[in-house]
Design an enzyme around this catalytic site. Sequence first.
Site, short mmCIF file in Angstrom:
data_model
loop_
_atom_site.label_atom_id
_atom_site.label_comp_id
_atom_site.label_asym_id
_atom_site.label_seq_id
_atom_site.Cartn_x
_atom_site.Cartn_y
_atom_site.Cartn_z
N GLY A 14 0.80 -1.24 0.00
CA GLY A 14 0.00 0.00 0.00
C GLY A 14 0.82 1.28 0.00
O GLY A 14 0.32 2.33 0.40
N ASN A 16 1.71 3.01 -2.57
CA ASN A 16 1.05 3.96 -3.49
C ASN A 16 -0.21 4.54 -2.86
O ASN A 16 -0.51 5.72 -3.04
CB ASN A 16 0.72 3.29 -4.82
CG ASN A 16 1.92 3.24 -5.75
OD1 ASN A 16 2.33 4.25 -6.31
ND2 ASN A 16 2.52 2.05 -5.88
N HIS A 107 1.29 0.11 -13.23
CA HIS A 107 2.00 -1.14 -13.52
C HIS A 107 3.51 -0.87 -13.58
O HIS A 107 3.94 0.11 -14.18
CB HIS A 107 1.50 -1.73 -14.84
CG HIS A 107 2.10 -3.06 -15.13
ND1 HIS A 107 1.67 -4.22 -14.50
CD2 HIS A 107 3.14 -3.42 -15.94
CE1 HIS A 107 2.41 -5.24 -14.93
NE2 HIS A 107 3.30 -4.78 -15.80
C1 GAR Z 1 3.41 -1.40 -7.37
O1 GAR Z 1 4.77 -1.35 -7.72
C2 GAR Z 1 2.56 -1.62 -8.60
O2 GAR Z 1 3.12 -1.07 -9.75
C3 GAR Z 1 2.51 -3.12 -8.68
O3 GAR Z 1 2.42 -3.55 -7.36
C4 GAR Z 1 3.13 -2.65 -6.53
C5 GAR Z 1 2.30 -2.35 -5.32
O4 GAR Z 1 3.04 -1.64 -4.36
N1 GAR Z 1 1.39 -3.53 -9.46
C6 GAR Z 1 1.40 -4.59 -10.25
O5 GAR Z 1 2.35 -5.33 -10.37
C7 GAR Z 1 0.10 -4.82 -10.99
N2 GAR Z 1 0.27 -5.78 -12.02
P1 GAR Z 1 2.32 -0.91 -3.16
O6 GAR Z 1 1.32 -1.91 -2.58
O7 GAR Z 1 3.42 -0.60 -2.19
O8 GAR Z 1 1.65 0.31 -3.70
#
Ligand code: GAR
Length: 187
Positions: A14, A16, A107
């Site tokens: 989480g 982001n 992504h």
């Molecule tokens: C992020 O880096 C996002 O780009 C990736 O998961 C991570 C989540 O990080 N998403 C994918 O791979 C979708 N296919 P977070 O939970 O710390 O935001």
Amino acid sequence: MVKKNTCVFISGQGSNLKNLIQQSRDYNFPINIKLVISNKKNAFGLNFAKINSIPYIIINTEIRNYENKIIYNLKKYKINFICLAGYMKIISKVFLKKYGKLIINIHPSLLPKFKGLNTFSRILKNKEKKTGCTVHYVNEKLDAGNIILQKSFYINSKDDEKILRIKTQRLEYKIFPEAIIKIFRNN
Ligand code: GAR
């Protein structure tokens, strides 16, 4: 400016989500986060909803028709914009139709390259010179909707998966808010 009532979908850390919550405190940032949905009950990111008093819902995706529960809550909280932020579950065609409003995703690659999972290991294996991240609209195909914004960096020969993830996420914290501003700039 009327801010969009936004729901952020997560599955994990989480970071982001945390960044978007911070951004949304700015009066001029076009969204307010009204709801967080996680398909993992232990997702660390739920803590950011809790400490910021944002309602959150944990969805058991093993249950049939679980998307109906999501739709019910989106209506309840009057959500008109969804951000997928590390949500590791495919959004079905039926859901897209029933919801019928904007959904975007972030992504960790330069789409259309490296759609799907295990992005960083595949990037390294493929000896890419550059990588980055993409914010795009969500449609019924995986990681294939129109691109809103993309940022890249050159890969260093010493970069391993962990470093690539760190460098990519640092860019994500910039482009996710920028993409949201871009979408609603003229609204
Ligand atoms: C992020 O880096 C996002 O780009 C990736 O998961 C991570 C989540 O990080 N998403 C994918 O791979 C979708 N296919 P977070 O939970 O710390 O935001």
